[in-house]
Design an enzyme around this catalytic site. Structure first.
Site: not given
Lengths: 141, 481
Positions: B96, B205-207, B329-330, B404-405, B480
């Site tokens: 990704d 996601f969208l949060e 982040h990639n 990154h997470g 999600k």
């Protein structure tokens, strides 16, 4: 004989497929992959596509064959249920031609399971164990 | 217990010595404290060591505290290579390409959205295509797709998605130079044509969130953050387009590695010398995919803003929903770093790692020149996400990189088993978090327990000094795939 089982790894997911011959193992690997995307019982075999793929190794052939099916799903929404491998040869270089029967994926109708980004070479294995061919392949989710 | 050969350097780092595996050119450094050390998979240590065997690697093969097993490179991996002697590897970027995160501020307080939260989440869910088999609202002609690949988020702004002022607050201005659309396969074009402006699935996601704690008041002011404020976070990447670019080039790179006699401990580490045509072609295609991802996050942000405006019947000025920052982040990028006291250009691979540039860095926009680069770290859907800033120490130690997470601790299958008989959406709703997902099993796979606690990951990078905490965000509404 089991046709396939899910390999459980952290982060992603894989398929271990079985076959009395290599063609059958390749077929079951693809059916296993489709079963990660949706419940394939709900898929009708109303359309068919023909795919051809080649590589410089048997593992490469497996990955490029599954990559082709991922592409057909991701670009055109085609999801398969049945596969006939029409040609499978290793010389002069690994090549296969297959007919895939299925239909266009419909998110309203078909169950939405995993989104498969790619088939990987991570721990890929194609091996004859006793009389059964076994394939391990891990997908990037 | 750590394997015998590994030694703890200090409270936040362990060393994988260069004799851990034959062929290592440099040592490995893994940023974990004694708590996260317990979750360290043996295979990750091997992967850190494998990367250390690649030609031209500089400094150390590194892994951030959210490290977990990936393909070839571990997720959370950072590795920089010399431009003369070194290599480029698609495995050091991942499938990704330019998966990343963006964060929006607002003038809203939590209390302003709580009463209508369920409806707002439904509207966002309907407006933003997500999940397996979903199609976007945008259809790209080949010519338009080519323009997108060259211009990234700028393309999106030109098409009416968002404002020109957004571009300043995106890593690389939302468009990395050197993309070459003619190197992209027809398959990648085909996969990309209906997926622009889609969220995807899995951990994307969208949060809707709120700021529940500020650690650095001054920095928070510059970023436009205050306690109790509503924020929106978007986590997605280059979708099928980027996955296809990676798939295509892994084949090219596998052939190249054998052509250039590079010994590979793992086929997923397939690579080619930086100066080879294969590596340059990959980088040009990767940049196109990175631009696809920046455009994607820009389109999704635009629809999210519109949904807020329509739902709250307010004006853009009143809503104040402005971009804080957007990070990849990639990605692999050519950057300048100091190596053994000398300024050098390197190709830095970050796979599940975030750039964390310090105050004063020339690549930062004017607004963040004095604070350092905002670093956005999403956590799992039930706990928290964090805003941090890049530091000088990151520049000195990690080629300007940080975590990154959260990183998974449970496989998807384990998570589904653990969630059996439970209604995850209801458990979340009891905590005040409204969730919507396209996939039936997504919520089970993505439940909090399946992930490391993001707070302990962020604490390690903060204590190690490779970034510093500014604010903690709590989820209120989650969409999600």
């Amino acid at each position: 004989m089991k046709t396939f089982e899910v390999i459980d790894i952290s982060g992603d997911v894989g398929i271990r497929a079985f076959g009395k011959n290599i063609e059958e193992a390749f077929t079951n690997a693809a059916i296993g992959m489709y079963s990660l995307i949706t419940n394939i019982e709900g898929i009708r075999e109303s359309r068919k596509i023909i795919i051809e793929t080649q590589s410089d190794s048997l593992e490469g052939l497996l990955v490029s064959y599954l990559s082709e099916l991922i592409f057909q799903f991701d670009a055109y929404g085609f999801i398969g249920k049945g596969i006939d491998i029409n040609i499978f040869r290793l010389e002069p270089s690994p090549f296969l031609k297959a007919t895939v029967r299925g239909e266009e994926f419909n998110p309203e109708k078909h169950e939405r399971k995993l989104l498969i980004k790619a088939a990987t070479y991570h721990k890929v294995r194609i091996e004859k164990v006793s009389d059964i061919w076994e394939i391990d392949v891990i997908f990037d989710i | 217990m750590l394997p015998e050969k590994l030694k703890r350097i200090d409270e936040t780092r362990i060393e994988v010595p260069d004799d851990y595996k034959p062929g290592m050119r440099v040592k490995g450094i893994i940023y974990v404290d004694e708590i996260l050390e317990k979750d360290l998979e043996p295979q990750c240590i091997d992967q850190v060591a494998n990367v250390a065997t690649l030609p031209g690697i500089v400094g150390a093969s590194m892994a951030m505290p959210d490290v977990h097993t990936g393909y070839g490179f571990s997720i959370g991996g950072v590795a920089a290579f010399d431009l003369k002697e070194g290599i480029v590897s698609p495995g050091g970027v991942g499938y990704d390409i330019n998966c990343g995160v963006r964060l929006l501020r607002s003038n809203l307080k939590k209390i302003d959205v709580v009463p209508g939260l369920k409806d707002l989440v439904s509207i966002l869910y309907n407006e933003i295509p997500s999940g397996v088999g979903s199609k976007g609202k945008i259809r790209l002609t080949p010519e338009n797709e080519e323009r997108l690949l060259l211009n990234g988020a700028r393309w999106a702004v030109d098409e009416g998605y968002g404002e020109a002022s957004d571009l300043d607050r995106i890593e690389s201005g939302g468009c990395i130079d050197g993309a070459e659309p003619e190197l992209i396969s027809k398959k990648a074009y085909e996969r990309g044509k209906a997926q622009q402006g889609t969220l995807g699935s899995g951990n994307h996601f969208l949060e809707i969130q709120y700021v529940d704690e500020i650690y650095d008041e001054k920095a928070a002011n510059v970023l436009g953050l205050f306690e109790g404020q509503v924020t929106v976070m978007i986590h997605t990447g280059s979708r099928g387009f980027g996955h296809q670019v990676c798939t295509d080039f892994l084949e090219v790179m596998a052939r190249a590695a054998s052509k250039y006699n590079i010994a590979l401990p793992d086929r997923e580490l397939a690579c080619a010398p930086y100066n080879s045509p294969e590596a340059q072609d990959y980088l040009a295609a990767m940049r196109a995919a990175a631009n696809y991802a920046w455009a994607n996050r820009q389109c999704i942000m635009h629809w999210a803003r519109e949904a807020f405006l329509n739902f709250l019947k307010t004006t853009p000025g009143e809503l104040g929903m402005n971009l804080i920052y957007d990070v990849a982040h990639n990605i692999a990028k050519v950057e300048e770093h100091i190596v053994d006291g000398k300024r050098k250009r390197l190709i830095v691979h970050r796979k599940g790692a975030t750039r964390a540039f310090p105050p004063g860095h020339p690549e930062l926009p004017e607004v963040y020149k004095n604070t350092g680069q905002p670093v956005l770290i999403p956590g799992d859907m039930g706990r928290a996400s964090f805003v941090l800033l890049g530091t000088e120490k990151a520049m000195a130690e990690t080629f300007g990189s940080t975590c990154h997470g959260a990183g998974r601790v449970m496989s998807r299958h384990q998570a589904i088993k653990k969630a059996k008989g439970r209604a995850i959406w209801r458990e979340m709703e009891d905590k005040g978090i409204i969730v919507r997902s396209a996939g039936r099993e997504t919520l089970a796979e993505e439940m909090s327990e399946a992930y490391k606690d993001i707070s302990s990951v962020v604490d390690v990078v903060h204590r190690a000094g490779i970034s510093k905490k500014v604010a903690r965000l709590r989820p209120m509404g989650v969409i999600k795939g």
